[in-house]
Design a protein around this motif. Structure first.
Motif, PDB file in Angstrom:
ATOM      1  N   MET A 115       0.854  -1.186   0.000  1.00 56.46           N
ATOM      2  CA  MET A 115       0.000   0.000   0.000  1.00 56.46           C
ATOM      3  C   MET A 115       0.893   1.240   0.000  1.00 56.46           C
ATOM      4  N   ALA A 116       0.612   2.141  -0.862  1.00 63.28           N
ATOM      5  CA  ALA A 116       1.407   3.366  -0.957  1.00 63.28           C
ATOM      6  C   ALA A 116       1.070   4.319   0.185  1.00 63.28           C
ATOM      7  N   THR A 117       2.005   5.207   0.451  1.00 68.93           N
ATOM      8  CA  THR A 117       1.737   6.226   1.453  1.00 68.93           C
ATOM      9  C   THR A 117       0.794   7.269   0.871  1.00 68.93           C
ATOM     10  N   LYS A 118       0.074   7.937   1.761  1.00 63.46           N
ATOM     11  CA  LYS A 118      -0.895   8.950   1.357  1.00 63.46           C
ATOM     12  C   LYS A 118      -0.408  10.322   1.818  1.00 63.46           C
ATOM     13  N   ALA A 119      -0.423  11.283   0.934  1.00 60.76           N
ATOM     14  CA  ALA A 119      -0.085  12.655   1.311  1.00 60.76           C
ATOM     15  C   ALA A 119      -1.301  13.276   1.988  1.00 60.76           C
ATOM     16  N   LEU A 120      -1.086  13.828   3.175  1.00 61.37           N
ATOM     17  CA  LEU A 120      -2.184  14.468   3.909  1.00 61.37           C
ATOM     18  C   LEU A 120      -2.042  15.983   3.852  1.00 61.37           C
ATOM     19  N   THR A 121      -3.200  16.637   3.812  1.00 55.35           N
ATOM     20  CA  THR A 121      -3.259  18.089   3.864  1.00 55.35           C
ATOM     21  C   THR A 121      -4.146  18.490   5.030  1.00 55.35           C
ATOM     22  N   GLN A 122      -4.168  19.762   5.317  1.00 58.46           N
ATOM     23  CA  GLN A 122      -5.031  20.246   6.384  1.00 58.46           C
ATOM     24  C   GLN A 122      -6.500  19.918   6.071  1.00 58.46           C
ATOM     25  N   GLN A 123      -6.846  19.897   4.789  1.00 63.44           N
ATOM     26  CA  GLN A 123      -8.230  19.653   4.387  1.00 63.44           C
ATOM     27  C   GLN A 123      -8.683  18.215   4.645  1.00 63.44           C
ATOM     28  N   ASP A 124      -7.788  17.240   4.515  1.00 64.27           N
ATOM     29  CA  ASP A 124      -8.236  15.850   4.663  1.00 64.27           C
ATOM     30  C   ASP A 124      -7.674  15.131   5.894  1.00 64.27           C
ATOM     31  N   PHE A 125      -6.865  15.798   6.693  1.00 67.63           N
ATOM     32  CA  PHE A 125      -6.234  15.157   7.844  1.00 67.63           C
ATOM     33  C   PHE A 125      -7.272  14.542   8.785  1.00 67.63           C
ATOM     34  N   ASP A 126      -8.221  15.344   9.256  1.00 70.19           N
ATOM     35  CA  ASP A 126      -9.210  14.854  10.228  1.00 70.19           C
ATOM     36  C   ASP A 126     -10.041  13.710   9.665  1.00 70.19           C
ATOM     37  N   GLU A 127     -10.432  13.814   8.395  1.00 65.61           N
ATOM     38  CA  GLU A 127     -11.261  12.765   7.785  1.00 65.61           C
ATOM     39  C   GLU A 127     -10.500  11.449   7.719  1.00 65.61           C
ATOM     40  N   VAL A 128      -9.228  11.488   7.352  1.00 63.62           N
ATOM     41  CA  VAL A 128      -8.422  10.270   7.268  1.00 63.62           C
ATOM     42  C   VAL A 128      -8.231   9.663   8.659  1.00 63.62           C
ATOM     43  N   VAL A 129      -7.944  10.500   9.637  1.00 60.39           N
ATOM     44  CA  VAL A 129      -7.705  10.016  10.996  1.00 60.39           C
ATOM     45  C   VAL A 129      -8.975   9.408  11.609  1.00 60.39           C
ATOM     46  N   THR A 130     -10.119  10.025  11.389  1.00 65.77           N
ATOM     47  CA  THR A 130     -11.342   9.523  12.012  1.00 65.77           C
ATOM     48  C   THR A 130     -11.963   8.342  11.269  1.00 65.77           C
ATOM     49  N   SER A 131     -11.610   8.160  10.001  1.00 66.32           N
ATOM     50  CA  SER A 131     -12.233   7.071   9.243  1.00 66.32           C
ATOM     51  C   SER A 131     -11.337   5.832   9.141  1.00 66.32           C
ATOM     52  N   ASN A 132     -10.213   5.825   9.830  1.00 69.54           N
ATOM     53  CA  ASN A 132      -9.305   4.678   9.825  1.00 69.54           C
ATOM     54  C   ASN A 132      -8.901   4.325  11.248  1.00 69.54           C
ATOM     55  N   ASP A 133      -8.744   3.042  11.516  1.00 68.98           N
ATOM     56  CA  ASP A 133      -8.407   2.581  12.863  1.00 68.98           C
ATOM     57  C   ASP A 133      -7.023   3.061  13.290  1.00 68.98           C
ATOM     58  N   ILE A 134      -6.019   2.828  12.438  1.00 65.17           N
ATOM     59  CA  ILE A 134      -4.648   3.223  12.770  1.00 65.17           C
ATOM     60  C   ILE A 134      -4.081   4.039  11.616  1.00 65.17           C
ATOM     61  N   VAL A 135      -3.544   5.202  11.966  1.00 66.24           N
ATOM     62  CA  VAL A 135      -2.884   6.058  10.985  1.00 66.24           C
ATOM     63  C   VAL A 135      -1.498   6.390  11.525  1.00 66.24           C
TER      64      VAL A 135
END
Length: 123
Positions: free
Chosen positions: A1-21
């Motif tokens: 699985m490739a790494t994902k670039a996070l921005t201020q716009q999607d940080f919270d959504e990625v963190v809350t919709s995944n068990d471990i980040v």
């Protein structure tokens, strides 16, 4: 699985919709960040159940400031929306593997209880 670039716009959504980040705060000019990148990428291949994300601190200065990132690379582990690890410094492959094992084995009910008790003590 490739790494994902996070921005201020999607940080919270990625963190809350995944068990471990697992987040790597980095910058292009940072030598240790570049040395750590292959280790982080290899971990993302080995652990497809963990979102491996990168935050470019130059492009996302507000996000880095929000998380009080003062030194890079900084590695942050978030489980069930709770930061359970955040330390500056690149990790060797075995250390990163150990960190992920510990994060996966956390009793999150106990973690939430400890947070609640600490907040109650603070008043």
């Amino acid at each position: 699985m490739a790494t994902k670039a996070l921005t201020q716009q999607d940080f919270d959504e990625v963190v809350t919709s995944n068990d471990i980040v697992l987040v790597d705060f980095w910058a292009d000019w940072c030598g240790p960040c570049k040395q750590f990148a292959p280790t982080f990428e290899a971990s993302s291949d080995k652990h497809p159940d963990v979102v491996h994300a990168k935050v470019d601190t130059e492009a996302e200065q507000a996000l880095a400031a929000h998380w009080d990132i003062r030194s890079i690379p900084t590695i942050m582990a978030i489980r069930e929306g709770i930061v359970v690890y955040s330390q500056p410094g690149a990790l060797q492959p075995a250390m990163l593997e150990d960190l992920l094992t510990q994060v996966k084995n956390l009793d999150m009910d106990d973690v939430r209880k400890q947070i609640s008790e600490a907040r109650a003590e603070q008043g």
